[in-house]
Design a protein around this motif. Structure first.
Motif, short mmCIF file in Angstrom:
data_model
loop_
_atom_site.label_atom_id
_atom_site.label_comp_id
_atom_site.label_asym_id
_atom_site.label_seq_id
_atom_site.Cartn_x
_atom_site.Cartn_y
_atom_site.Cartn_z
N LEU A 123 10.79 2.78 -6.20
CA LEU A 123 11.69 2.09 -5.23
C LEU A 123 10.68 1.01 -4.59
O LEU A 123 11.18 -0.01 -4.35
N GLY A 124 9.70 1.61 -4.03
CA GLY A 124 8.87 0.62 -3.37
C GLY A 124 8.30 -0.30 -4.11
O GLY A 124 8.00 -1.56 -3.99
N VAL A 125 7.94 0.11 -5.58
CA VAL A 125 7.47 -0.96 -6.32
C VAL A 125 8.51 -1.91 -6.73
O VAL A 125 8.06 -3.25 -6.59
N HIS A 154 0.86 -1.29 -0.12
CA HIS A 154 0.06 0.07 0.03
C HIS A 154 0.85 1.32 0.10
O HIS A 154 0.37 2.30 -0.31
N ILE A 155 2.13 1.22 0.39
CA ILE A 155 2.92 2.22 0.54
C ILE A 155 3.30 2.84 -0.86
O ILE A 155 2.98 4.19 -0.84
N PRO A 156 3.86 2.14 -1.73
CA PRO A 156 4.08 2.72 -3.16
C PRO A 156 2.85 3.39 -3.86
O PRO A 156 2.90 4.37 -4.49
N ILE A 157 1.68 2.39 -3.63
CA ILE A 157 0.54 2.87 -4.23
C ILE A 157 0.08 4.34 -3.86
O ILE A 157 -0.06 5.28 -4.72
N ALA A 158 0.18 4.33 -2.44
CA ALA A 158 -0.21 5.91 -1.87
C ALA A 158 0.74 6.90 -2.47
O ALA A 158 0.39 7.92 -2.70
N LEU A 191 9.17 7.11 -15.91
CA LEU A 191 8.43 8.32 -15.53
C LEU A 191 9.51 9.00 -14.33
O LEU A 191 9.68 10.39 -14.61
N THR A 192 10.15 8.24 -13.51
CA THR A 192 11.03 8.90 -12.43
C THR A 192 12.02 9.23 -13.24
O THR A 192 12.51 10.62 -12.77
N SER A 193 12.75 8.71 -14.17
CA SER A 193 13.75 9.00 -14.76
C SER A 193 13.48 10.56 -15.65
O SER A 193 14.40 11.40 -15.79
N ILE A 194 12.55 10.45 -16.25
CA ILE A 194 12.07 11.53 -17.11
C ILE A 194 11.96 12.95 -16.35
O ILE A 194 12.26 13.86 -16.56
N PHE A 195 11.33 12.68 -15.22
CA PHE A 195 10.84 13.94 -14.12
C PHE A 195 12.32 14.42 -13.56
O PHE A 195 12.40 15.34 -13.35
N LEU A 211 10.05 19.30 -6.78
CA LEU A 211 11.00 18.56 -5.88
C LEU A 211 10.36 17.50 -5.06
O LEU A 211 10.60 16.39 -4.87
N SER A 212 9.42 18.08 -4.18
CA SER A 212 8.37 17.04 -3.64
C SER A 212 7.98 15.97 -4.42
O SER A 212 7.65 14.75 -4.03
N ALA A 213 7.34 16.41 -5.62
CA ALA A 213 6.84 15.39 -6.57
C ALA A 213 7.71 14.32 -6.69
O ALA A 213 7.62 12.94 -6.82
N LEU A 214 9.13 14.71 -7.09
CA LEU A 214 10.12 13.74 -7.62
C LEU A 214 10.48 12.97 -6.45
O LEU A 214 10.60 11.57 -6.65
N ILE A 215 10.59 13.52 -5.37
CA ILE A 215 10.92 12.37 -4.30
C ILE A 215 9.94 11.41 -3.94
O ILE A 215 10.18 10.37 -3.60
N LEU A 216 8.83 11.83 -3.79
CA LEU A 216 7.63 10.95 -3.71
C LEU A 216 7.47 9.78 -4.86
O LEU A 216 7.37 8.79 -4.53
N LEU A 217 7.74 10.19 -6.34
CA LEU A 217 7.75 9.31 -7.37
C LEU A 217 9.05 8.46 -7.12
O LEU A 217 8.76 7.09 -7.27
N ALA A 218 10.18 8.91 -6.73
CA ALA A 218 11.52 8.16 -6.60
C ALA A 218 11.13 7.06 -5.56
O ALA A 218 11.51 5.70 -5.73
#
Length: 172
Positions: A71-73, A32-36, A114-118, A60-67
């Motif tokens: 990684l959680g996935v 549930h963590i990476p989904i959220a 997506l993470t790499s692009i962002f 930057l906040s979006a990038l941190i959450l996305l990264a």
């Protein structure tokens, strides 16, 4: 108050202890963590588009959450592969499990991209800000969010297949 803290601590320590013995048992807890995180990340991009003066902070906040979500996935797929080894072969269950695994591998790849692009966008933002008008940034980020939305649909379908394994097929 101490009882609820103590109870929560006991649950957490039991989960961690069990997870150290059986990696696959952590899958239902961690999934549930990476989904959220991946669901919340694009909201920060939207907020950055709405408030351009604070956009870099929101991006930057979006990038941190996305990264962290991406990684959680990877972590969740690892625990899921371990957990899937315990499933008894039943044609219906196997079909659902294969769909779940296929979608999980697809979202791992897509969210990595997506993470790499962002990340590339964020690293080049100082240079791009000088050379391109803000409308180009807005259009690029809007396109990014549309592609991201498609991948959220894939994420939800993956979660649905996992939920189907648990709630319909009774896999625990």
């Amino acid at each position: 108050m101490n009882d609820s803290f103590s109870s929560s601590w006991n649950i957490i320590s039991h989960t961690v202890t069990t997870g150290l013995k059986d990696w696959g048992s952590l899958h239902p807890t961690l999934v549930h963590i990476p989904i959220a995180l991946l669901l919340i990340a694009p909201l920060f991009i939207l907020i950055g588009l709405i408030f351009p003066k604070s956009a870099k902070t929101f991006y930057l906040s979006a990038l941190i959450l996305l990264a962290i979500g991406t990684l959680g996935v990877y972590l969740v797929i690892s625990t899921g592969e371990e957990a899937s080894e315990l499933i008894k072969p039943n044609p219906e269950v196997v079909a659902t499990l294969e769909a779940h695994e296929h979608l999980a591998e697809k979202i791992r790849l897509n969210f990595s991209l997506l993470t790499s692009i962002f990340l590339a966008y964020m690293l080049s933002l100082p240079l791009l800000s000088k050379r391109l008008p803000s409308k180009v940034h807005q259009m690029g980020l809007t396109l990014f969010l549309i592609i991201y939305a498609y991948n959220l649909v894939l994420l939800f379908n993956t979660a649905h297949q996992g939920g189907k394994l648990v709630h319909y097929h009774g896999v625990t």
